[in-house]
Design an enzyme around this catalytic site. Structure first.
Site, short mmCIF file in Angstrom:
data_model
loop_
_atom_site.label_atom_id
_atom_site.label_comp_id
_atom_site.label_asym_id
_atom_site.label_seq_id
_atom_site.Cartn_x
_atom_site.Cartn_y
_atom_site.Cartn_z
N HIS A 90 -9.87 3.11 0.41
CA HIS A 90 -9.94 2.63 1.80
C HIS A 90 -10.78 1.36 1.81
O HIS A 90 -11.73 1.21 2.57
CB HIS A 90 -10.52 3.69 2.73
CG HIS A 90 -9.67 3.96 3.93
ND1 HIS A 90 -10.15 3.97 5.21
CD2 HIS A 90 -8.34 4.20 4.05
CE1 HIS A 90 -9.16 4.23 6.06
NE2 HIS A 90 -8.06 4.37 5.38
N HIS A 147 0.82 -1.21 0.00
CA HIS A 147 0.00 0.00 0.00
C HIS A 147 0.85 1.27 0.00
O HIS A 147 0.49 2.27 -0.61
CB HIS A 147 -0.92 0.00 1.22
CG HIS A 147 -1.88 1.15 1.26
ND1 HIS A 147 -3.04 1.17 0.52
CD2 HIS A 147 -1.85 2.33 1.92
CE1 HIS A 147 -3.68 2.30 0.73
NE2 HIS A 147 -2.98 3.02 1.58
#
EC number: 6.3.5.3
Length: 749
Positions: A104, A55
């Protein structure tokens, strides 16, 4: 006196360390030892594990993302490009606009409300860190099957989190999408976008320069929520065979964030910061290493001075915590007192936690003990780079050969009418008002257009009426059939949506949502999509300003459809001239712009009527998209069109339905020569739009289209209280409205 932790690490090279549990691969752990010339301390191991996660480091994707720079179109509009918290674009009159979209996804599946809320909070801080006042948010969302029980758990929580956080911040939510598909069942996509406005001279960058300058952490206290958070959680598939990584999802406080925004903007006005970084993924590990890496020297941090919500947190946990509503600023010593005064005024906790040094190392101390001593670039910018193997999946040929154009079509006018109604009331084509009504779209009073319009439009100067339009789009079904074309279709649709409101497209941000990069088929999809997007941006003259990659959206062996979401930002000189989608005036002529072909691969009709995915997606013609955009912008600016709506999912009949219901007026349509009624209504050929033209402007408009070589076909007139396809069927607006507006509430009841 005992040795400090770094010296202990030097003298105990064989001490066992939990590198695997923290998500590092064996070769990555070996690389950390090589960089440091010793084993890492526990705190260093924590920092490398979060900063080298998928990420944060883009280790599987950055070899492909380079194309966005290599193929970037030349433009004077781009002020800040890829590499900062967000891209910045010149929109004229001394104004700059910054925007970015991020994901998210994984946190929102585990804890829908807080996962989505903190997604909004994080993207708002990215925009704030550039020096801008956030002015609007948008949310492209993907959920599993609309009738699946878990969708009823995830969707309401996500929507409540987005609305709750954004509404409390006082930011209008002006657009986005909501898509349902079984492929997202275990991996919903919650992408969040924010737009901010500033003057050119107010741009701020994330760097720590100037030896002796102070490092100030300000905002909320650091807690145990989100330790490892999105940085680790978004770097592994669910239900995989590896160690379970389910750290606590971050908890948001929008009222604290509102204070942080106003406090930061006042600090900017007084020119008190030399560099600034928000704390998001990887928390303090990211903020300290990125600021030091982008600066001119080193940094020394006293970690025990960090204000805590939980006094039992270890140094490693403090460094990994992703607690929300925190920023890190670099401030000259003579400006520190004023900085702290402003923070106190806004009731924002602010603490000097360190200073910039003239060295080359990031040194972090804990009660006088040196626990981190690393080259900051090795943490922030020199993580692993993987050239993952990729290969066209063996099933791709069979998927494309399963041609949707060969599916059974309606045999009678009654069947055609029934299928129009069925598509209009299907979850993906139905009204999303149940969702969007939970968002405040008009707070601050500068929203000109908001969902369900083609683009959200915000006024940024109340005297000149200068404004910006933003649209997000992405069709995972198209991208599954052909990732290269699918990414270009997402770009083309967002570009078209911006142009349909009268704004000139300038730049893009993207959120690239894919399955596991360890699967060669998924990496092929990713490589093709990024190549398609880079080529498309070059052709349309819209540079990529930044964005986000979200991988491991996969449960076991089941990956989501490749879903590149593209956000296009455009500028409109006078928002009073914007073009809405609603048919509002009886007698206006309806024109179809562009060419219609038999293109049903990945279409809404094939999904709703036949539960089918196969064939090829619509062909992409970027020159045509650019020409269509020019016509829509000119027609809007010169008062030739009163309504415009792009054609995409559901085809022409879906666009006509939406424009009729939005304006409360019906339409009489005539099938053009050379087309059958079914293809006319349901084809999803790209590069098309419908416009409503006042009769007084018809000749001027058609002359313009003819002179520029854009096909413009008169297909009907705004009239009555039904959609009447002559020779086929009549559908009263009330019947259409019933199907279109009750579907989502009924599913979620």
């Amino acid at each position: 006196m005992s040795l400090d932790t770094v010296k202990q690490a030097e003298q105990t090279p064989e001490a066992a360390q939990p590198w695997q549990e923290l998500g590092l691969k064996e070769d990555e752990y070996a690389r950390v030892r090589e960089i440091l010339g010793r084993r890492p301390t526990g705190a260093e191991l924590a920092m490398y594990s979060v900063m080298w996660s998928e990420h944060c480091s883009y280790k599987s994707s950055k070899v492909h993302l380079k194309q966005f720079g290599e193929k970037a179109p030349k433009t004077d509009a781009l002020l800040v490009g890829i590499g900062e918290n967000a891209g910045v674009v010149d929109v004229g009159q001394g104004y700059a606009v910054t925007f970015k979209v991020e994901s998210h996804n994984h946190p929102s599946y585990i804890e829908p409300y807080q996962g989505a809320a903190t997604g909004v909070g994080g993207i708002v801080r990215d925009i704030l860190a550039m020096g801008a006042r956030p002015v609007a948010v948008m949310d492209p969302l993907r959920f599993g099957a609309a009738d699946h029980p878990d969708t009823k758990r995830v969707l309401p929580g996500v929507v409540a989190g987005i609305g709750g956080y954004g509404n409390c911040l006082g930011l209008p939510n002006i657009g986005g999408e909501v898509v349902f598909d079984p492929c997202y069942q275990g991996n919903p996509l919650v992408n969040a976008l924010c737009v901010g406005v500033m003057k050119h001279e107010d741009i701020h960058l994330a760097k720590a320069s100037g030896a002796g300058n102070k490092v100030i952490l300000y905002g909320a206290r650091t807690g145990g929520d989100g330790i490892g958070g999105v940085s680790v959680l978004a770097s592994e598939t669910f239900e995989s065979t590896g160690p379970a990584k389910r750290p606590a999802v971050q908890v948001g406080d929008p009222f604290q964030e509102k204070l942080l925004i106003e406090c930061t903007l006042e600090i900017f006005r007084e020119k008190l910061v030399a560099g600034i970084q928000d704390l998001g993924g990887a928390g303090l590990s990211c903020a300290t290493s990125e600021l030091a890496s982008a600066g001119s020297g080193g940094m020394r941090v006293e970690l025990d001075t960090v204000p805590l919500r939980d006094a039992t947190l270890s140094p490693e946990e403090i460094l990994m915590s992703e607690s929300q509503e925190r920023m890190c600023a670099i401030v000259e010593p003579g400006k520190v007192d004023r900085f702290l005064e402003i923070c106190e005024k806004w009731d924002v906790i602010a603490t000097v936690i360190g200073e910039v040094t003239d060295g080359t190392r990031l040194e972090i101390f804990w009660h006088g003990d040196l626990i981190v001593d690393v080259p900051p670039r090795s943490v922030a910018h020199e993580g692993p780079t993987y050239h993952r193997p990729y290969a066209r999946p063996e099933w791709q040929d069979a998927l494309q050969a399963d041609d949707a154009n060969a599916l059974p079509r309606p045999a009678t006018s009654e069947e055609l009418r029934a299928q129009v109604l069925r598509v209009a009331g299907s979850p993906n084509q139905a009204s999303k008002a149940w969702i969007t009504d939970q968002y405040d779209r008009f707070v601050q009073g500068n929203t000109i257009l908001a969902q369900p319009e083609d683009s959200g439009v915000i006024r940024i100067d109340e005297e000149t009426n200068l404004g910006v339009a933003v649209a997000t789009d992405g069709n995972g079904r198209y991208a599954k059939l052909d990732p290269y074309a699918g990414a270009q279709l997402a770009l083309a649709e967002a570009y078209r949506n911006v142009a349909a409101t009268g704004a000139k497209p300038l730049a893009i941000s993207d959120c690239l949502n894919f399955g596991s990069p360890e699967d060669p088929a998924v990496m092929w999809q990713f490589a093709e999509a990024t190549r398609g997007l880079a080529d498309g941006c070059l052709a349309l003259g819209t540079p990529v300003t930044g964005g986000n990659v979200s991988l491991y959206n996969q449960t076991g062996e089941t990956a989501i459809h490749p879903t590149p979401v593209v956000a296009v930002l455009g500028v409109i000189d006078d928002v009073t001239r914007r073009t809405p989608m609603a048919f509002t005036d009886e007698g206006h002529l309806i024109y179809l712009l562009g060419d219609t072909r038999e293109e049903f691969g990945g279409s809404a009709w094939s999904q709703v009527v036949h539960d089918h995915l196969g064939g090829l997606p619509p062909a992409v013609d970027l020159d045509r998209e650019r020409l269509l955009g020019e016509i829509l912008i000119s027609g809007s600016r010169d008062g030739m069109i009163d309504a415009a709506h792009d054609l995409s999912d559901g085809g022409l009949i879906q666009a006509v339905t939406e424009s009729c219901l939005r304006g409360g007026h019906g339409a009489r349509l005539v099938v053009p020569d050379g087309l059958d009624a079914f293809t006319f209504l349901f084809s999803e050929s790209a590069g098309r739009a419908i416009v409503a033209v006042p009769r007084s402007e018809e000749m001027r408009f058609t002359d313009m289209c003819g002179a520029r070589g854009l096909p413009a076909t008169r297909i009907g007139v705004v009239d009555g209280d039904s959609v009447d396809v002559q020779g086929e069927f009549t559908l009263p607006l009330e019947e259409l409205r019933e199907a279109h507006e009750t579907a989502i509430p009924a599913l979620l009841a």
